[in-house]
Motif scaffolding. Structure first.
Motif, PDB file in Angstrom:
ATOM      1  N   PRO A  18       0.828  -1.210   0.000  1.00 60.96           N
ATOM      2  CA  PRO A  18       0.000   0.000   0.000  1.00 60.96           C
ATOM      3  C   PRO A  18       0.868   1.268   0.000  1.00 60.96           C
ATOM      4  O   PRO A  18       1.856   1.360   0.739  1.00 60.96           O
ATOM      5  CB  PRO A  18      -0.791  -0.107   1.306  1.00 60.96           C
ATOM      6  CG  PRO A  18      -0.824  -1.570   1.622  1.00 60.96           C
ATOM      7  CD  PRO A  18       0.490  -2.112   1.113  1.00 60.96           C
ATOM      8  N   ARG A  41       4.393   2.996  -5.473  1.00 64.55           N
ATOM      9  CA  ARG A  41       4.109   3.195  -6.896  1.00 64.55           C
ATOM     10  C   ARG A  41       4.839   2.100  -7.668  1.00 64.55           C
ATOM     11  O   ARG A  41       6.007   1.830  -7.406  1.00 64.55           O
ATOM     12  CB  ARG A  41       4.593   4.571  -7.340  1.00 64.55           C
ATOM     13  CG  ARG A  41       4.322   4.901  -8.780  1.00 64.55           C
ATOM     14  CD  ARG A  41       4.757   6.355  -9.041  1.00 64.55           C
ATOM     15  NE  ARG A  41       4.597   6.705 -10.422  1.00 64.55           N
ATOM     16  CZ  ARG A  41       3.458   7.091 -10.973  1.00 64.55           C
ATOM     17  NH1 ARG A  41       2.373   7.171 -10.237  1.00 64.55           N
ATOM     18  NH2 ARG A  41       3.397   7.402 -12.251  1.00 64.55           N
ATOM     19  N   GLN A  95       0.946   2.714 -11.515  1.00 65.40           N
ATOM     20  CA  GLN A  95      -0.105   3.004 -10.540  1.00 65.40           C
ATOM     21  C   GLN A  95       0.466   3.082  -9.132  1.00 65.40           C
ATOM     22  O   GLN A  95       1.518   2.534  -8.846  1.00 65.40           O
ATOM     23  CB  GLN A  95      -1.197   1.943 -10.596  1.00 65.40           C
ATOM     24  CG  GLN A  95      -0.712   0.544 -10.312  1.00 65.40           C
ATOM     25  CD  GLN A  95      -1.782  -0.497 -10.577  1.00 65.40           C
ATOM     26  OE1 GLN A  95      -2.770  -0.545  -9.852  1.00 65.40           O
ATOM     27  NE2 GLN A  95      -1.605  -1.296 -11.610  1.00 65.40           N
ATOM     28  N   THR A  96      -0.252   3.788  -8.281  1.00 69.73           N
ATOM     29  CA  THR A  96       0.060   3.816  -6.856  1.00 69.73           C
ATOM     30  C   THR A  96      -0.943   2.898  -6.174  1.00 69.73           C
ATOM     31  O   THR A  96      -2.147   3.010  -6.399  1.00 69.73           O
ATOM     32  CB  THR A  96      -0.030   5.240  -6.293  1.00 69.73           C
ATOM     33  OG1 THR A  96       0.935   6.051  -6.984  1.00 69.73           O
ATOM     34  CG2 THR A  96       0.260   5.266  -4.800  1.00 69.73           C
ATOM     35  N   PRO A 156      -3.414   1.551  -3.586  1.00 67.72           N
ATOM     36  CA  PRO A 156      -4.225   2.230  -2.573  1.00 67.72           C
ATOM     37  C   PRO A 156      -4.055   1.627  -1.179  1.00 67.72           C
ATOM     38  O   PRO A 156      -3.623   0.478  -1.045  1.00 67.72           O
ATOM     39  CB  PRO A 156      -5.667   2.029  -3.073  1.00 67.72           C
ATOM     40  CG  PRO A 156      -5.627   1.058  -4.182  1.00 67.72           C
ATOM     41  CD  PRO A 156      -4.211   0.843  -4.582  1.00 67.72           C
ATOM     42  N   PRO A 157      -4.411   2.384  -0.147  1.00 69.91           N
ATOM     43  CA  PRO A 157      -4.331   1.866   1.224  1.00 69.91           C
ATOM     44  C   PRO A 157      -5.128   0.565   1.366  1.00 69.91           C
ATOM     45  O   PRO A 157      -6.234   0.441   0.848  1.00 69.91           O
ATOM     46  CB  PRO A 157      -4.958   2.977   2.071  1.00 69.91           C
ATOM     47  CG  PRO A 157      -4.815   4.215   1.241  1.00 69.91           C
ATOM     48  CD  PRO A 157      -4.923   3.762  -0.188  1.00 69.91           C
ATOM     49  N   TYR A 192      -4.430  -2.332   0.081  1.00 74.32           N
ATOM     50  CA  TYR A 192      -4.329  -3.207  -1.095  1.00 74.32           C
ATOM     51  C   TYR A 192      -2.877  -3.581  -1.371  1.00 74.32           C
ATOM     52  O   TYR A 192      -1.953  -2.885  -0.949  1.00 74.32           O
ATOM     53  CB  TYR A 192      -4.922  -2.524  -2.324  1.00 74.32           C
ATOM     54  CG  TYR A 192      -6.428  -2.523  -2.318  1.00 74.32           C
ATOM     55  CD1 TYR A 192      -7.148  -3.404  -3.110  1.00 74.32           C
ATOM     56  CD2 TYR A 192      -7.134  -1.640  -1.510  1.00 74.32           C
ATOM     57  CE1 TYR A 192      -8.534  -3.410  -3.095  1.00 74.32           C
ATOM     58  CE2 TYR A 192      -8.515  -1.636  -1.490  1.00 74.32           C
ATOM     59  CZ  TYR A 192      -9.211  -2.525  -2.286  1.00 74.32           C
ATOM     60  OH  TYR A 192     -10.569  -2.539  -2.258  1.00 74.32           O
ATOM     61  N   ARG A 247      -7.255  -6.782  -1.977  1.00 78.94           N
ATOM     62  CA  ARG A 247      -7.408  -6.321  -0.585  1.00 78.94           C
ATOM     63  C   ARG A 247      -6.533  -7.169   0.331  1.00 78.94           C
ATOM     64  O   ARG A 247      -6.424  -8.390   0.158  1.00 78.94           O
ATOM     65  CB  ARG A 247      -8.862  -6.439  -0.144  1.00 78.94           C
ATOM     66  CG  ARG A 247      -9.794  -5.449  -0.785  1.00 78.94           C
ATOM     67  CD  ARG A 247     -11.184  -5.438  -0.137  1.00 78.94           C
ATOM     68  NE  ARG A 247     -11.561  -6.666   0.538  1.00 78.94           N
ATOM     69  CZ  ARG A 247     -12.341  -7.619   0.018  1.00 78.94           C
ATOM     70  NH1 ARG A 247     -12.819  -7.489  -1.201  1.00 78.94           N
ATOM     71  NH2 ARG A 247     -12.649  -8.687   0.713  1.00 78.94           N
TER      72      ARG A 247
END
Length: 103
Positions: free
Chosen positions: A12, A15, A55-56, A58-59, A61, A82
């Protein structure tokens, strides 16, 4: 539900991007670092590395990829997963037979 064994590539907030047939991970506030992957067949690295959207993550993930990149569906196909879907850790390689070992 189908269980898959994948390798966590990006955490998370990190990048992930590719260029020059290599994967680069950037942690917040740091310079990009090339991901060294001796476990991926050289014939698959060139064919797959540039098929990844920058992509970065997400928190909550994680970005996962299979070792058999030429024939693997992973986060390149279904996106980051997740954290609560991660069930365990691989502890042994049993195939191919000449690579049997504990991890």
């Amino acid at each position: 539900i189908k269980d898959l064994i994948k390798r966590v590539i990006a955490l998370p907030g990190e990048r992930i991007e590719t260029h020059d047939n290599a994967i680069f991970i950037t942690q917040p506030g740091q310079a990009p670092r090339r991901l060294v992957e001796p476990y991926v067949s050289p014939s698959c690295k060139d064919a797959v590395a540039n098929h990844l959207d920058t992509q970065t993550i997400p928190p909550g993930y994680y970005f996962v990829m299979g070792d058999n990149r030429c024939a693997s569906e992973d986060s390149r196909v279904f996106g980051p997963i997740r954290g609560d879907t991660i069930q365990g850790r691989a502890f042994v390689i049993i195939w191919p037979l000449n690579r049997i070992k504990m991890l």
